[in-house]
Design a protein around this motif. Structure first.
Motif, PDB file in Angstrom:
ATOM      1  N   ALA A  30      -3.509   3.555   8.943  1.00  0.00           N
ATOM      2  CA  ALA A  30      -3.155   2.957   7.655  1.00  0.00           C
ATOM      3  C   ALA A  30      -4.184   1.884   7.324  1.00  0.00           C
ATOM      4  O   ALA A  30      -4.771   1.265   8.218  1.00  0.00           O
ATOM      5  N   VAL A  31      -4.407   1.671   6.017  1.00  0.00           N
ATOM      6  CA  VAL A  31      -5.383   0.695   5.545  1.00  0.00           C
ATOM      7  C   VAL A  31      -4.681  -0.247   4.579  1.00  0.00           C
ATOM      8  O   VAL A  31      -3.876   0.187   3.745  1.00  0.00           O
ATOM      9  N   SER A  32      -4.976  -1.548   4.672  1.00  0.00           N
ATOM     10  CA  SER A  32      -4.384  -2.526   3.763  1.00  0.00           C
ATOM     11  C   SER A  32      -4.898  -2.288   2.349  1.00  0.00           C
ATOM     12  O   SER A  32      -5.978  -1.715   2.150  1.00  0.00           O
ATOM     13  N   PRO A  33      -4.144  -2.714   1.323  1.00  0.00           N
ATOM     14  CA  PRO A  33      -4.565  -2.459  -0.068  1.00  0.00           C
ATOM     15  C   PRO A  33      -5.943  -3.002  -0.412  1.00  0.00           C
ATOM     16  O   PRO A  33      -6.646  -2.415  -1.232  1.00  0.00           O
ATOM     17  N   ASP A  34      -6.363  -4.109   0.201  1.00  0.00           N
ATOM     18  CA  ASP A  34      -7.689  -4.649  -0.098  1.00  0.00           C
ATOM     19  C   ASP A  34      -8.769  -4.103   0.828  1.00  0.00           C
ATOM     20  O   ASP A  34      -9.944  -4.449   0.693  1.00  0.00           O
ATOM     21  N   GLY A  35      -8.384  -3.259   1.788  1.00  0.00           N
ATOM     22  CA  GLY A  35      -9.351  -2.636   2.678  1.00  0.00           C
ATOM     23  C   GLY A  35      -9.882  -3.515   3.779  1.00  0.00           C
ATOM     24  O   GLY A  35     -10.769  -3.096   4.537  1.00  0.00           O
ATOM     25  N   SER A  36      -9.341  -4.722   3.945  1.00  0.00           N
ATOM     26  CA  SER A  36      -9.868  -5.640   4.960  1.00  0.00           C
ATOM     27  C   SER A  36      -9.301  -5.371   6.344  1.00  0.00           C
ATOM     28  O   SER A  36      -9.913  -5.727   7.350  1.00  0.00           O
ATOM     29  N   LEU A  37      -8.128  -4.743   6.423  1.00  0.00           N
ATOM     30  CA  LEU A  37      -7.487  -4.489   7.706  1.00  0.00           C
ATOM     31  C   LEU A  37      -7.194  -3.001   7.858  1.00  0.00           C
ATOM     32  O   LEU A  37      -6.754  -2.340   6.908  1.00  0.00           O
ATOM     33  N   PHE A  38      -7.449  -2.503   9.058  1.00  0.00           N
ATOM     34  CA  PHE A  38      -7.052  -1.150   9.433  1.00  0.00           C
ATOM     35  C   PHE A  38      -5.918  -1.276  10.453  1.00  0.00           C
ATOM     36  O   PHE A  38      -5.847  -2.245  11.197  1.00  0.00           O
ATOM     37  N   CYS A  39      -5.088  -0.276  10.481  1.00  0.00           N
ATOM     38  CA  CYS A  39      -3.970  -0.260  11.435  1.00  0.00           C
ATOM     39  C   CYS A  39      -3.872   1.132  12.037  1.00  0.00           C
ATOM     40  O   CYS A  39      -3.860   2.123  11.313  1.00  0.00           O
ATOM     41  N   THR A  40      -3.816   1.216  13.341  1.00  0.00           N
ATOM     42  CA  THR A  40      -3.684   2.491  14.031  1.00  0.00           C
ATOM     43  C   THR A  40      -2.424   2.468  14.896  1.00  0.00           C
ATOM     44  O   THR A  40      -2.130   1.469  15.552  1.00  0.00           O
ATOM     45  N   SER A  41      -1.685   3.544  14.852  1.00  0.00           N
ATOM     46  CA  SER A  41      -0.566   3.713  15.780  1.00  0.00           C
ATOM     47  C   SER A  41      -0.986   4.708  16.848  1.00  0.00           C
ATOM     48  O   SER A  41      -1.794   5.606  16.599  1.00  0.00           O
ATOM     49  N   HIS A  42      -0.411   4.544  18.043  1.00  0.00           N
ATOM     50  CA  HIS A  42      -0.886   5.297  19.197  1.00  0.00           C
ATOM     51  C   HIS A  42       0.269   6.011  19.885  1.00  0.00           C
ATOM     52  O   HIS A  42       1.445   5.677  19.695  1.00  0.00           O
ATOM     53  N   SER A  43      -0.103   6.968  20.712  1.00  0.00           N
ATOM     54  CA  SER A  43       0.893   7.788  21.390  1.00  0.00           C
ATOM     55  C   SER A  43       1.707   7.009  22.406  1.00  0.00           C
ATOM     56  O   SER A  43       2.766   7.476  22.832  1.00  0.00           O
ATOM     57  N   ASP A  44       1.230   5.843  22.821  1.00  0.00           N
ATOM     58  CA  ASP A  44       1.977   5.029  23.783  1.00  0.00           C
ATOM     59  C   ASP A  44       2.869   4.001  23.096  1.00  0.00           C
ATOM     60  O   ASP A  44       3.234   2.993  23.698  1.00  0.00           O
ATOM     61  N   ASN A  45       3.217   4.233  21.814  1.00  0.00           N
ATOM     62  CA  ASN A  45       4.110   3.358  21.060  1.00  0.00           C
ATOM     63  C   ASN A  45       3.480   1.989  20.827  1.00  0.00           C
ATOM     64  O   ASN A  45       4.130   0.950  20.950  1.00  0.00           O
ATOM     65  N   LYS A  46       2.203   2.012  20.464  1.00  0.00           N
ATOM     66  CA  LYS A  46       1.453   0.787  20.235  1.00  0.00           C
ATOM     67  C   LYS A  46       0.867   0.795  18.832  1.00  0.00           C
ATOM     68  O   LYS A  46       0.500   1.837  18.297  1.00  0.00           O
ATOM     69  N   ILE A  47       0.773  -0.385  18.235  1.00  0.00           N
ATOM     70  CA  ILE A  47       0.141  -0.568  16.929  1.00  0.00           C
ATOM     71  C   ILE A  47      -1.016  -1.551  17.103  1.00  0.00           C
ATOM     72  O   ILE A  47      -0.841  -2.629  17.678  1.00  0.00           O
ATOM     73  N   THR A  48      -2.184  -1.165  16.600  1.00  0.00           N
ATOM     74  CA  THR A  48      -3.377  -1.996  16.720  1.00  0.00           C
ATOM     75  C   THR A  48      -3.852  -2.418  15.338  1.00  0.00           C
ATOM     76  O   THR A  48      -4.012  -1.570  14.449  1.00  0.00           O
ATOM     77  N   ILE A  49      -4.062  -3.713  15.147  1.00  0.00           N
ATOM     78  CA  ILE A  49      -4.595  -4.252  13.896  1.00  0.00           C
ATOM     79  C   ILE A  49      -6.096  -4.477  14.082  1.00  0.00           C
ATOM     80  O   ILE A  49      -6.517  -5.149  15.026  1.00  0.00           O
ATOM     81  N   ILE A  50      -6.885  -3.917  13.169  1.00  0.00           N
ATOM     82  CA  ILE A  50      -8.338  -3.930  13.292  1.00  0.00           C
ATOM     83  C   ILE A  50      -8.937  -4.539  12.032  1.00  0.00           C
ATOM     84  O   ILE A  50      -8.514  -4.204  10.914  1.00  0.00           O
ATOM     85  N   GLN A  51      -9.921  -5.373  12.203  1.00  0.00           N
ATOM     86  CA  GLN A  51     -10.622  -5.981  11.076  1.00  0.00           C
ATOM     87  C   GLN A  51     -11.840  -5.143  10.724  1.00  0.00           C
ATOM     88  O   GLN A  51     -12.877  -5.207  11.388  1.00  0.00           O
ATOM     89  N   SER A  52     -11.679  -4.310   9.693  1.00  0.00           N
ATOM     90  CA  SER A  52     -12.769  -3.507   9.122  1.00  0.00           C
ATOM     91  C   SER A  52     -13.579  -2.772  10.179  1.00  0.00           C
ATOM     92  O   SER A  52     -14.812  -2.771  10.154  1.00  0.00           O
ATOM     93  N   CYS A  53     -12.884  -2.153  11.116  1.00  0.00           N
ATOM     94  CA  CYS A  53     -13.508  -1.317  12.159  1.00  0.00           C
ATOM     95  C   CYS A  53     -14.518  -2.102  12.999  1.00  0.00           C
ATOM     96  O   CYS A  53     -15.439  -1.527  13.578  1.00  0.00           O
ATOM     97  N   VAL A  54     -14.356  -3.412  13.076  1.00  0.00           N
ATOM     98  CA  VAL A  54     -15.291  -4.230  13.840  1.00  0.00           C
ATOM     99  C   VAL A  54     -14.662  -4.692  15.147  1.00  0.00           C
ATOM    100  O   VAL A  54     -15.223  -4.506  16.220  1.00  0.00           O
TER     101      VAL A  54
END
Length: 735
Positions: free
Chosen positions: A259-283
């Motif tokens: 998922a991507v935030s409306p302004d595109g500054s944050l990415f969010c990935t969910s994982h098979s181990d029931n984890k959510i990762t917040i990422i700053q512009s793939c950096v």
């Protein structure tokens, strides 16, 4: 950031802070599995959720308020919201949401849009300005244009002969241009164009993933395409420069959704181990929200860490996870195997199969095993000492091949005089392990060694259990229960029981410590009196699991019957169960544990008092962790025309309590002598409710003073009513 989580029978939508990683709101209301969530394009502070219970719910996720419920009447497996047609939801069919001031609205206007689509949330996507919707299933991509009311279908060949698997796995539409990105089982990504014409469509191919592409997502401006799969790597593709791509590797587990935030500054990935990762512009990774790690199976028992009171069980491969039940958050993972896990199908790797804590949490014992093709079973027994400085466990002793066959059970002695571990195995023996230096368990040279090896007539042991004080050890050898003295390793007695191999053993606690309970494969639950060495009672029950509460005499027994599990709670010394519930859950209960409460409950319900000190958690064969609560003990009737805010629930509980007291006053002549309550529910709720959701102080004081009024007879009702009105006047003048 919003996610949905399944927790046993109840399901909820959880709202997390992307900066602090804390859960801000827990949106409860659905009665079955939540299958999807989507933002409301016309209001960025609202979110839709759909469920298999046949409802779509609209939430204000910033305040945690349920705004409206749409009753569809059919199970819903995914949800898609068109930005152009803001009043229409698409999920296999189009559902028109009528405008109404009521909180619960029936939505019965259904019209088919696409037939035979995949129930996967990532298998459909809306195109530019909501002009079309694309859905993929199998080897078919279908695009439906709303203005033309016309679908276009595109097919791919299986491609198995060339080693490729062309089946569609996910789809994402470009937000600004007519371009559809599709992921495939062979790791390829196809970019489709000119799909508004049946014969002139084109596509280009991108390829990096070696496994199936699980999810695709364009950024809001369409400049980048994000993809993820089993490699645990987030790939960012340049839309105009398809050969350029960026990677964010080592995210810990397979990526299942992006998922991507409306302004595109944050990415969010969910994982098979029931984890959510917040990422700053793939950096870089800015936050990780780790839930209870979901694995293919839990080989260890459910355990409670005596120090942190965390739930401990299998986590990611080769690890034990420590999960806080009170905070609903993972504390940390402990690497047991200490080898790099290789995500490759068919590769035999070490797996944690057994674990146990001592009574004080100073020691942790683990068993790991690996069986390679054409070779013998490899077993390692490891003992870990708790380190005060690192606040974690450090490996102290490793025993290679502690038994000649698979270890079936192990347990620590609760005796404070000695630190002892007992393991039993299919090799026909049980072994007792002791620290080499008992005087100083913190010394660097202190290690474990085998102190005793026991057996009984070459029979295979299946279970073992220490008494509450550690003075007795019970070991089940097939159909015989043996009782040993750990101080001298003398065989004290053997206990007989009806035919059938012993499945589980459990000593009683506190005043019931003289009893030993056992279950057999012939559907018998037996209770022996250790003082008289005789069978106290037995009953025909197919008990799959026995679990004792360490803080009381209560024992929970789970029974399997007709595809469901029943629960019976009893004390070994009493003939009748304290509580029973049929069809507690579907499937067989695999593991269970009593977790101590932070504060003891002051329950007035007799049938609920067995949960005053502890909470009962159990894990089903479907790998669903469930906490047992009494449904229906306190039921709140909510007015559908009023928003369900936290303060509304507070007033509702207080109002319901007053109604119950008034009803008791009419039916019970002794109600006039009721004393002031020792702990008012309203007062407790006020103390525990966050301050930012509380109303004005004048309203709170009025309710607080009313809660202190003594119940009166009908003759003095007018006086109390006048006094209450006077209190309101004084409060309003003061505030």
């Amino acid at each position: 950031m919003i996610s949905y989580v399944e927790s046993g029978i109840t399901v909820s939508v959880k709202v997390y802070s992307s900066s602090s990683e804390e859960c801000v709101h827990d949106l409860q209301g659905h009665t079955d599995l939540v299958s999807g969530i989507a933002r409301n394009p016309s209001n960025h502070l609202q979110v839709y959720s759909c469920s298999a219970d046949g409802t779509v719910r609209l939430w204000d996720f910033t305040d945690g308020i349920l705004i409206k419920t749409f009753i569809i009447g059919y199970p819903i497996y995914s949800i898609y919201v068109s930005e152009k047609h803001g009043g229409v939801l698409f999920q296999l069919v189009a559902v028109h949401l009528p405008r109404s001031g009521d909180q619960e609205v029936e939505a019965r206007e259904l019209s088919a849009v696409l037939c035979d689509v995949s129930p996967s949330p990532g298998a459909a996507s809306f195109g530019r300005e909501g002009e079309y919707v694309a859905a993929a299933k199998g080897l078919q991509l279908e695009v439906f244009f709303f203005k033309k009311q016309k679908p276009y279908r595109f097919f791919l060949k299986p491609g198995i002969k060339k080693g490729s698997k062309n089946a569609f796995t996910c789809v994402s539409c470009h937000p600004k241009e007519d371009c559809i990105a599709t992921g495939h089982a062979d790791g390829k990504i196809r970019l489709w164009r000119n799909f508004n014409q049946k014969k002139e469509y084109t596509y280009s191919t991108l390829h990096w993933h070696h496994g199936a592409v699980n999810t695709l997502q364009f950024t809001p401006e369409g400049t980048n395409l994000l993809s993820g799969g089993i490699e645990s790597v987030l790939v960012q593709w340049r839309y105009t420069q398809e050969n350029q791509k960026d990677f964010l590797p080592r995210l810990g587990a397979a990526i299942t959704h992006i998922a991507v935030s409306p302004d595109g500054s944050l990415f969010c990935t969910s994982h098979s181990d029931n984890k959510i990762t917040i990422i700053q512009s793939c950096v870089k990774v800015s936050a990780i929200i780790q839930g209870l790690v979901k694995s293919e199976g839990v080989r260890t028992d459910l355990m409670i860490d005596p120090r942190s009171k965390a739930l401990v069980l299998n986590g990611k491969p080769g690890h034990l996870q420590f999960y806080s039940l009170h905070r609903d958050k993972q504390l940390y993972n402990l690497d047991i195997v200490q080898q790099e896990y290789i995500n490759e199908e068919g590769l035999d790797q070490f797996e944690v199969v057994k674990a146990a804590f001592d009574a004080h949490g100073d020691w942790l014992a683990t068993v790991e095993e690996r069986r390679q093709k054409g070779s013998e079973l490899e077993i390692n027994l490891k003992l870990w000492a708790y380190d005060e400085q690192t606040q974690s466990f450090v490996l102290n002793t490793t025993v290679t091949a502690p038994h000649e066959d698979q270890i079936t059970a192990m347990c620590f002695s609760p005796s404070p005089e000695t630190t002892m571990l007992v393991t039993i195995s299919f090799d026909g023996h049980f072994k007792a392990w002791l620290l080499a230096d008992h005087s100083d368990t913190k010394a660097e040279g202190a290690s474990w060694s085998c102190d005793f090896v026991g057996g009984y007539h070459l029979l295979k042991p299946g279970c073992c259990c220490f008494s509450a004080d550690g003075s007795l050890l019970a070991v089940g050898f097939q159909e015989v229960v043996t009782v040993w003295s750990p101080s001298s390793w003398e065989l004290l007695t053997t206990l007989s029981q009806p035919p059938g191999a012993i499945r589980d053993l459990c000593f009683g606690r506190l005043s019931c410590s003289k009893y030993l309970l056992g279950t057999s494969t012939k559907n018998q639950l037996c209770c022996w009196n250790i003082l008289t060495c005789s069978l106290e009672w037995s009953t025909p029950m197919d008990v799959s699991l026995l679990q004792a509460d360490p803080l009381s005499e209560n024992i929970a027994a789970f029974c399997s019957q007709s595809g469901c599990s029943d629960l019976f709670v009893f004390k070994p010394g009493e003939p009748r169960p304290l509580y029973s519930q049929r069809a507690l859950c579907t499937g067989k209960v695999q593991h269970a544990i009593f977790a101590p409460r932070d504060q003891m409950l002051e329950s007035c319900e007799e049938h609920a008092q067995w949960l005053n000190r502890s909470q009962l958690y159990f894990l089903t064969q479907h790998m669903v962790l469930t906490v047992f609560v009494f449904g229906g003990v306190f039921q709140l009737m909510v007015d559908n025309s009023v928003a369900v805010t936290p303060f509304y629930l507070l007033l509702g509980k207080h109002r319901l309590q007053q109604q119950q007291q008034q009803q008791e006053a009419l039916t019970n002549p002794m109600a006039e002598r009721i004393q002031l309550p020792q702990g008012s529910i309203a007062i407790k709720e006020l103390l525990y409710t966050p301050a930012h959701v509380l109303p004005s102080a004048s309203f709170l004081c009025s309710m607080f003073v009313r809660s202190l009024l003594i119940s009166s007879s009908s003759a003095s009702c007018k006086m109390n009513r006048k006094y209450s009105q006077d209190v309101d006047k004084v409060i309003n003048n003061d505030f």
